[in-house]
Design a protein around this motif. Structure first.
Motif, PDB file in Angstrom:
ATOM      1  N   ILE A   1     -26.269 -32.324  42.970  1.00 16.95           N
ATOM      2  CA  ILE A   1     -27.718 -32.200  42.986  1.00 16.95           C
ATOM      3  C   ILE A   1     -28.153 -31.858  41.567  1.00 16.95           C
ATOM      4  O   ILE A   1     -27.364 -31.398  40.751  1.00 16.95           O
ATOM      5  CB  ILE A   1     -28.205 -31.121  43.978  1.00 16.95           C
ATOM      6  N   ASP A   2     -29.422 -32.095  41.264  1.00 16.37           N
ATOM      7  CA  ASP A   2     -29.889 -31.968  39.883  1.00 16.37           C
ATOM      8  C   ASP A   2     -29.825 -30.538  39.350  1.00 16.37           C
ATOM      9  O   ASP A   2     -29.487 -30.313  38.187  1.00 16.37           O
ATOM     10  CB  ASP A   2     -31.332 -32.492  39.773  1.00 16.37           C
ATOM     11  N   ASP A   3     -30.155 -29.571  40.182  1.00 18.05           N
ATOM     12  CA  ASP A   3     -30.267 -28.188  39.708  1.00 18.05           C
ATOM     13  C   ASP A   3     -29.656 -27.224  40.728  1.00 18.05           C
ATOM     14  O   ASP A   3     -30.379 -26.564  41.484  1.00 18.05           O
ATOM     15  CB  ASP A   3     -31.742 -27.854  39.472  1.00 18.05           C
ATOM     16  N   PRO A   4     -28.324 -27.120  40.752  1.00 22.75           N
ATOM     17  CA  PRO A   4     -27.700 -26.214  41.720  1.00 22.75           C
ATOM     18  C   PRO A   4     -28.104 -24.754  41.521  1.00 22.75           C
ATOM     19  O   PRO A   4     -28.253 -24.008  42.485  1.00 22.75           O
ATOM     20  CB  PRO A   4     -26.199 -26.424  41.502  1.00 22.75           C
ATOM     21  N   THR A   5     -28.291 -24.340  40.260  1.00 18.71           N
ATOM     22  CA  THR A   5     -28.697 -22.957  40.009  1.00 18.71           C
ATOM     23  C   THR A   5     -30.084 -22.687  40.585  1.00 18.71           C
ATOM     24  O   THR A   5     -30.322 -21.660  41.235  1.00 18.71           O
ATOM     25  CB  THR A   5     -28.685 -22.655  38.502  1.00 18.71           C
ATOM     26  N   GLY A   6     -30.999 -23.626  40.363  1.00 17.23           N
ATOM     27  CA  GLY A   6     -32.336 -23.479  40.925  1.00 17.23           C
ATOM     28  C   GLY A   6     -32.314 -23.462  42.440  1.00 17.23           C
ATOM     29  O   GLY A   6     -33.054 -22.704  43.075  1.00 17.23           O
TER      30      GLY A   6
ATOM     31  N   SER B   1     -20.644 -21.771  46.224  1.00 13.04           N
ATOM     32  CA  SER B   1     -21.010 -20.890  45.124  1.00 13.04           C
ATOM     33  C   SER B   1     -21.325 -21.763  43.921  1.00 13.04           C
ATOM     34  O   SER B   1     -21.037 -22.962  43.900  1.00 13.04           O
ATOM     35  CB  SER B   1     -19.867 -19.916  44.785  1.00 13.04           C
ATOM     36  N   LEU B   2     -21.944 -21.153  42.930  1.00 12.57           N
ATOM     37  CA  LEU B   2     -22.206 -21.852  41.679  1.00 12.57           C
ATOM     38  C   LEU B   2     -20.918 -21.934  40.868  1.00 12.57           C
ATOM     39  O   LEU B   2     -20.102 -21.018  40.895  1.00 12.57           O
ATOM     40  CB  LEU B   2     -23.280 -21.124  40.883  1.00 12.57           C
ATOM     41  N   ILE B   3     -20.741 -23.029  40.163  1.00  9.32           N
ATOM     42  CA  ILE B   3     -19.551 -23.227  39.340  1.00  9.32           C
ATOM     43  C   ILE B   3     -19.872 -22.854  37.899  1.00  9.32           C
ATOM     44  O   ILE B   3     -20.826 -23.368  37.317  1.00  9.32           O
ATOM     45  CB  ILE B   3     -19.058 -24.684  39.431  1.00  9.32           C
ATOM     46  N   ASP B   4     -19.100 -21.925  37.368  1.00 10.03           N
ATOM     47  CA  ASP B   4     -19.232 -21.523  35.966  1.00 10.03           C
ATOM     48  C   ASP B   4     -20.627 -20.996  35.622  1.00 10.03           C
ATOM     49  O   ASP B   4     -21.132 -21.214  34.522  1.00 10.03           O
ATOM     50  CB  ASP B   4     -18.882 -22.700  35.037  1.00 10.03           C
TER      51      ASP B   4
END
Length: 372
Positions: free
Chosen positions: A159-164, A182-185
């Motif tokens: 997906i474009d913005d996993p953190t968002g 989970s978020l990667i790195d």
């Protein structure tokens, strides 16, 4: 006692002093400052530390005793009760979002269900069948049903913005714990609460295992668009570099391509790479590859050693597959435990970011001595 003094804060103007003190003691017990059966500070100690009168402190203890949070023992003092505080016996409803209930997730769901059942909580499940467009509607349906907290396995890769996306989920109106996501790195910026398998560690261990058996050309064969794929690729590459093994022995194709030719294309690529061993994601692809290897006149593990990733049906392969086995049941159980603790303690609960490392189950396909 001095180390615990910060637990008892001055009461503000809201409410009565003994109620404020009782609340602070209650929070400390929930947060583990004082554990079950442990002796609490004496009334005189609390009077000295807080500046409250002995009557105020005694009334605070009276409230906790009446709730069953604290027990008094004549001549010994006050202790944390062995029964759960009243607030922990509230029957909670927990929403669970999973991609599906096939193969990987039944054991995760079993762990969740057993943890919630033991705590007297109920479970409400929805699935989105790996269709990211359906996720928000599914989550909204759980919120509309009045759930107290959410256990989510959302789309976090490709997906474009996993953190968002993660930040959006953490802003939902009820506590959220991500399960096997989970978020990667993301580093210290990551404020998500999650319990997941350490897939990078699992892939690393698989490569290390094959290298210990004498293989220097170890391939990674994968199917496209898998949630755990990026972490497995990262762990594989890390192991290849650290162990000084032949690099760039990677091959990925869509799931349909694996099935269309029964892994013949993957086998041909494996031969072109001159690999003597491979980590294959997942079990079904590794089993198909076994058939292609046999049709090509070679043997497993004699000519090509294999380790699959997932350990769902690995033992059913023609040559039982050694496999990386994520701790699915424990992931589900621990994620539910974390969410329940969050609901009980609120902001007093530390942020949980838990990764459990998979183990390797040794069978015949890698050429090592079987562990089961």
């Amino acid at each position: 006692m001095a180390a615990r003094r910060s637990v008892i804060r001055d009461a503000d103007s809201k409410g009565l002093k003994f109620e404020a003190l009782a609340d602070e003691l209650r929070r400390g017990i929930r947060a583990g400052t004082w554990t079950v059966g442990e002796k609490l500070p004496t009334e005189q100690q609390l009077t000295d530390e807080t500046g409250y009168s002995l009557t105020t402190v005694r009334r605070a203890f009276d409230d906790l005793v009446a709730e069953g949070v604290v027990v008094r023992r004549q001549g010994a003092g006050s202790f944390v009760a062995h029964i759960r505080p009243r607030e922990e016996r509230v029957r909670r409803r927990i929403g669970v979002l999973l991609p599906d209930t096939q193969l990987y997730y039944p054991r995760v769901l079993q762990g969740i269900d057993e943890s919630l059942s033991a705590a007297g909580a109920t479970l409400q499940l929805v699935t989105y069948r790996y269709d990211a467009a359906k996720e928000d509607a599914a989550i909204e349906s759980l919120l509309d049903a009045g759930v107290d907290g959410l256990l989510l396995s959302p789309t976090m890769t490709e997906i474009d913005d996993p953190t968002g996306r993660a930040e959006q989920l953490m802003r939902l109106p009820v506590p959220v714990v991500m399960v096997e996501r989970s978020l990667i790195d993301a580093g210290p910026r990551d404020r998500t609460e999650h319990v997941c398998s350490d897939h990078r560690g699992g892939a690393y261990d698989a490569v290390q295992h094959l290298a210990a058996l004498g293989h220097e050309r170890i391939a990674l064969l994968m199917r496209e668009r898998t949630p755990t794929g990026p972490a497995i690729l990262s762990g594989y590459r890390h192991a290849i570099q650290e162990l000084g093994l032949a690099p760039e022995l990677e091959f990925t194709q869509p799931k349909a391509a694996w099935e269309a030719d029964s892994a013949q294309g993957a086998f041909e690529q494996l031969r072109a790479l001159e690999a003597t061993a491979a980590l294959v994601f997942g079990d079904r692809e590794a089993a198909l590859l076994q058939g292609a290897i046999r049709r090509g006149g070679l043997t497993v593990p004699g000519d090509i050693a294999l380790v699959s990733y997932d350990d769902e049906v690995a033992d059913l392969a023609e040559v039982p597959l050694s496999a990386v086995a994520p701790p699915k049941y424990r992931i589900g159980r621990m994620a539910a435990d974390v969410l329940l603790r969050r609901l009980i303690e609120g902001d007093d609960c530390p942020l949980h970011q838990i990764r459990l490392r998979p183990r390797i189950v040794i069978r015949r396909s890698c050429g090592a001595t079987a562990s089961e």
